[in-house]
Design an enzyme around this catalytic site. Structure first.
Site, PDB file in Angstrom:
ATOM      1  N   TYR A 152      -7.719   1.248   7.801  1.00 53.44           N
ATOM      2  CA  TYR A 152      -8.751   1.848   6.746  1.00 53.44           C
ATOM      3  C   TYR A 152     -10.507   1.581   7.235  1.00 53.44           C
ATOM      4  CZ  TYR A 152      -4.809   3.035   3.923  1.00 53.44           C
ATOM      5  OH  TYR A 152      -3.657   3.817   3.341  1.00 53.44           O
ATOM      6  N   GLU A 155       4.284  11.045   3.422  1.00 55.00           N
ATOM      7  CA  GLU A 155       3.818   9.718   3.161  1.00 55.00           C
ATOM      8  C   GLU A 155       3.332   9.404   1.533  1.00 55.00           C
ATOM      9  OE1 GLU A 155       2.755   6.344   6.420  1.00 55.00           O
ATOM     10  OE2 GLU A 155       1.321   7.777   5.778  1.00 55.00           O
ATOM     11  N   ASP A 192       4.302   1.243   4.398  1.00 57.39           N
ATOM     12  CA  ASP A 192       4.078  -0.228   5.096  1.00 57.39           C
ATOM     13  C   ASP A 192       4.136  -1.046   4.120  1.00 57.39           C
ATOM     14  OD1 ASP A 192       1.317  -1.392   4.581  1.00 57.39           O
ATOM     15  OD2 ASP A 192       1.250   0.793   4.604  1.00 57.39           O
ATOM     16  N   ASP A 216       0.689  -1.316  -0.079  1.00 57.90           N
ATOM     17  CA  ASP A 216       0.043  -0.037  -0.086  1.00 57.90           C
ATOM     18  C   ASP A 216       0.643   1.399   0.027  1.00 57.90           C
ATOM     19  OD1 ASP A 216      -2.398   1.625   0.591  1.00 57.90           O
ATOM     20  OD2 ASP A 216      -1.585   1.892   2.411  1.00 57.90           O
TER      21      ASP A 216
END
Ligand SMILES: *[C@@H]1O[C@H](CO)[C@@H](O)[C@H](O)[C@H]1NC(C)=O
Ligand SMILES: *[C@@H]1O[C@H](CO)[C@@H](O)[C@H](O)[C@H]1NC(C)=O
Ligand SMILES: *[C@@H]1O[C@H](CO)[C@@H](O)[C@H](O)[C@H]1NC(C)=O
Length: 458
Positions: A231, A434, A82, A72
């Site tokens: 999520y 990110e 991650d 992801d």
């Protein structure tokens, strides 16, 4: 004659530079980012060669092969770009890539990226086919969001357990199953004239997944605990409409249109278009497929509101979400460009989409795309890129160092600035720095659309 030609060339360069950015180059680079996110056994034509094979033992409860797919990049709430394969993010990413490849194929062609674009999509699709192990069983996730975040290092070196999580008839996930059905149905259309055998396989899985979603209702984030770190889904009604709309487009079967129209009234929230909110996408797709003004009016009101009344940063970014601010704006611009393509406020929406993308690419003096332009993020929050080549050690020291990432994560769109255009290129600032596979998909699709409109500087 020669002089005139030379002058024309000089003028052309001048006009190009004055005119904006090379969107084609950005699409090419964005596709490299997808390569950097690949999990599993890498193919021989892999261009991002600092990445190697990884997570080769991802398996389902009955030993099913779940290797492949995409990492992801980054979950919300935890500081660590991650290595979990989150199904809901991956399927949404795939739907959007497929939408772009389908409706902006000319943009991809002009960028010389059609074949790479299809490969990026296929990398996700092949994983979905593996993860859909039987009619009503679909693997939702590989790797644990909770365990994964204790680790900083290369995906190639991971040693933590990689549990996998499924949805099934007792623990359904209509949002996830319907989103994956949307991805597979849209991809059927992308591959139909490329490889009809493959396309038909995609379509048959799409139909099964949709009926699983429709018959066994529930939110995938209620099905298993591990996803709640990261999520949560706000509801599955929007995905049931969106999935049905894509299946209707793929098959022409009116049953799906009926599903879409019946489920439409059950949608509980209308917050536009994002990984969690599909209503905006469903509206513009249904408008295109049915010509019904009700969907188009909704989109017009939504886009007008976004452009005229939504909060903006002082330098003009439409500001929707403090996390991943740029990708949130890109998704909205994507559906507004599709609305423009249906003849609604085309000049206004296109100009705004260009302006928003140009903000991302350098209008503030900084490009938020790694490896694009002269000033860009060198410390994006990404574990693999922060590690030197093996066998050098890589751990939390790399997370904390002030040195730039040893690897340039070319093409990644970082989260982006806060409400006051505030941004620092810090690895620890995961809110703004990110990256994620789904951050890039709407952005890349908007670029393909702008290229198709002739807006790229070259
Ligand atoms: C169904 O899915 C749930 C949630 O992932 C899981 O705990 C359960 O074991 C699954 N049931 C079967 C029969 O595999
Ligand atoms: C077409 O797709 C099928 C099914 O995935 C595959 O076996 C076959 O090799 C593909 N054909 C070509 C020419 O790529
Ligand atoms: C997801 O929902 C659970 C409860 O249903 C909650 O505890 C958790 O904080 C939520 N996570 C996120 C990321 O919103």
């Amino acid at each position: 004659m020669k002089i005139i030609l030379a002058l024309a060339v000089v003028l052309q360069v001048f006009i190009s530079n004055a005119d904006g950015y090379n969107y084609k180059e950005v699409v090419q680079k964005s596709l490299l980012f997808y390569e950097a996110q690949r999990s599993g056994k890498l193919p021989s034509d892999q261009r991002v060669t600092w990445r190697k094979d990884s997570a080769l033992h991802d398996k389902g409860a009955n030993g099913e092969d779940l290797t492949g797919g995409y990492y992801d990049g980054s979950p919300l709430l935890f500081p660590a770009g991650d290595f979990v394969k989150f199904g809901f993010q991956m399927s949404f990413t795939a739907t959007i890539l497929a939408w772009g490849l389908l409706d902006h194929q000319k943009g991809y062609e002009a960028a010389g990226s059609l074949s790479e674009g299809r490969k990026a999509l296929k990398w996700a699709l092949d994983y979905f086919l593996k993860a859909h192990v039987s009619e009503n069983v679909f693997y939702a996730q590989a790797g644990s969001g909770v365990l994964d975040h204790n680790y900083w290092g290369r995906p190639e070196d991971m040693t933590e357990a990689r549990p996998t999580y499924m949805i099934n008839t007792t623990h359904p996930g209509s949002d996830l199953a319907a989103e994956t059905a949307a991805a597979l149905a849209a991809s059927y259309l992308v591959f139909k004239d490329v490889n009809s055998t493959y396309a038909n396989i995609l379509l048959s899985h799409a139909k099964q997944l949709y009926s699983f979603a429709y018959k066994y209702r529930g939110k995938y984030s209620d099905a298993f605990d591990d996803i709640r770190c990261c999520y949560n889904s706000s509801g599955y009604e929007d995905e049931l409409v969106w999935g049905a709309a894509w299946l209707y487009r793929a098959t022409g079967d009116k049953t799906y249109l009926t599903y879409a129209e019946n489920e439409y009234s059950t949608i509980q929230y209308y917050i536009g278009f994002s990984w969690d909110q599909k209503a905006g996408g469903a509206d513009v797709l249904l408008a295109k497929l049915t010509g019904d003004r009700k969907y188009l009016t909704k989109m017009k009101n939504y886009c007008d509101q976004m452009i005229t009344s939504q909060q903006r940063t002082p330098k003009g970014l439409i500001f929707i979400s403090p996390w991943g601010s740029l990708s949130s704006t890109a998704y909205v611009m994507q559906v507004c460009l599709e609305t423009a393509a249906l003849g609604v406020n085309a000049v206004k929406y296109r100009a705004e989409a260009k302006k928003q993308i140009d903000y991302m690419l350098g209008d503030t003096g900084f490009s938020y795309v790694v490896g694009f332009g002269s000033k860009y993020p060198t410390h994006c929050h990404h574990r693999a890129a922060s590690c030197p080549d093996a066998p050098a050690k890589c751990d939390w020291t790399q997370f904390s160092t002030a040195e730039p990432n040893p690897h340039v994560l070319t093409g990644a769109l970082v989260g982006g600035p806060g409400a006051n255009d505030d941004y620092t290129d810090l690895r620890s600032d995961y809110v703004h720095n990110e990256v994620a596979t789904y951050y890039n998909s709407g952005f890349q699709t908007v670029l393909a659309a702008l290229i198709e409109l002739g807006y790229s500087s070259e």
